[in-house]
Design an enzyme around this catalytic site. Structure first.
Site, mmCIF file in Angstrom:
data_model
loop_
_atom_site.group_PDB
_atom_site.id
_atom_site.type_symbol
_atom_site.label_atom_id
_atom_site.label_comp_id
_atom_site.label_asym_id
_atom_site.label_seq_id
_atom_site.Cartn_x
_atom_site.Cartn_y
_atom_site.Cartn_z
ATOM 1 N N SER A 68 0.841 -1.207 0.000
ATOM 2 C CA SER A 68 0.000 0.000 0.000
ATOM 3 C C SER A 68 0.870 1.248 0.000
ATOM 4 O O SER A 68 2.088 1.179 0.199
ATOM 5 C CB SER A 68 -0.930 0.012 1.222
ATOM 6 O OG SER A 68 -0.187 0.317 2.391
ATOM 7 N N SER A 88 -3.072 7.237 5.303
ATOM 8 C CA SER A 88 -2.457 6.240 6.175
ATOM 9 C C SER A 88 -3.387 5.911 7.338
ATOM 10 O O SER A 88 -3.767 6.792 8.106
ATOM 11 C CB SER A 88 -1.119 6.765 6.717
ATOM 12 O OG SER A 88 -0.583 5.873 7.672
ATOM 13 N N SER A 132 0.832 3.901 2.094
ATOM 14 C CA SER A 132 0.781 4.702 3.317
ATOM 15 C C SER A 132 2.136 5.281 3.724
ATOM 16 O O SER A 132 2.197 6.219 4.513
ATOM 17 C CB SER A 132 0.219 3.877 4.478
ATOM 18 O OG SER A 132 1.130 2.865 4.865
ATOM 19 N N LYS A 184 5.031 1.315 9.668
ATOM 20 C CA LYS A 184 4.848 2.759 9.892
ATOM 21 C C LYS A 184 6.116 3.310 10.540
ATOM 22 O O LYS A 184 7.059 2.584 10.837
ATOM 23 C CB LYS A 184 3.650 3.031 10.815
ATOM 24 C CG LYS A 184 2.330 2.393 10.398
ATOM 25 C CD LYS A 184 1.732 3.013 9.171
ATOM 26 C CE LYS A 184 0.397 2.327 8.819
ATOM 27 N NZ LYS A 184 -0.155 2.794 7.539
#
Length: 248
Positions: free
Chosen positions: A42, A197, A44, A105
């Protein structure tokens, strides 16, 4: 008379299976205790990580927990040989709500910190985090259209500098939050693509903070990168400039 030495015949299938067995054991040990590969599905973490990036995560960076083991086998109580993450580290972790999924993250809030976003600006312990506008980032949307997105250099407390995107400027859906105080033994995570995100700002309250035990490892460097929207045989879609690039 000269003594003849009979050569030992190869073990055939048995030797092959033994070789495969030890190869699997060694691979599992490396993945468990040294480095594990992950891919990015993804956007994010754009611009730091792109969809189609493949990277190695160091499993030893923060010590070992049950989430270091395949299938999160409950063989390690708590965390052993532990070392605390630093603010700004890019980390793979298990979400408390679903430990079957891996997330990646950046660590923004450490234990005891208060984190808040107000009018698009990040505050840590009531201090606005410094950011500097730089050239726009050219982002390709779902239709293949290239769009210019505001890009900044953000400097976290402690000196970590990294790039972030603000697709909607300072008026995104998570650009105004309550203050969140990080409990002991937990961390507050955010994506670098701030308006795209699902992170600690959006996680349900009881799962907002990531326990130390749930950290899998620190992202270290890319070993492959390819535009996943293109066919696998399209060599022109390999991002050669990203190969073996460290994760900042």
């Amino acid at each position: 008379m000269e003594k003849l030495v009979q050569k030992k015949k190869p073990g055939g299938l048995f030797d092959t299976l033994k070789t495969v067995f030890w190869a699997i054991v060694i691979a599992l040990l490396v993945r468990t205790f040294a480095y594990e590969p992950f891919n990015i599905p993804s956007g994010s973490m754009i611009p730091t990580l792109l969809v189609g990036d493949y990277l190695f995560v160091s499993k030893y960076s923060y010590g070992y927990s049950k989430h270091s083991l395949p299938f999160s086998l409950p063989l390690i109580p708590g965390r052993i040989l532990s070392s605390e993450p630093k603010r700004g580290d890019v980390i793979v972790f298990k979400l408390p709500a679903d430990t079957t999924q891996d997330y990646i993250k950046r660590v923004i809030g450490l234990p005891g910190d208060t984190v808040q976003v107000k009018q698009g600006r990040l505050y840590i312990n009531n201090q606005m985090v410094e950011r500097e506008r730089i050239e726009d980032y050219i982002l390709t949307d779902g239709t293949g259209q290239a769009i210019a997105v505001p890009q900044y250099l953000e400097t976290l407390p402690g000196g970590k500098v990294h790039r972030i995107l603000e697709i909607f400027g300072d008026q995104g859906p998570a650009d105004n939050t309550d203050p969140f105080t990080v409990p002991e033994g937990h961390y507050f995570m955010m994506g670098d693509n701030r308006d795209n995100s699902a992170d600690s700002r959006a996680f349900p309250a009881r799962f907002r903070f990531v326990p130390f035990e749930n950290l899998v490892g620190r992202a270290e460097f890319l070993f492959y990168s390819k535009d996943s929207s293109q066919p696998i045989y399209d060599l022109g879609s390999i991002r050669f400039d990203r190969l073996f690039k460290g994760v900042n």
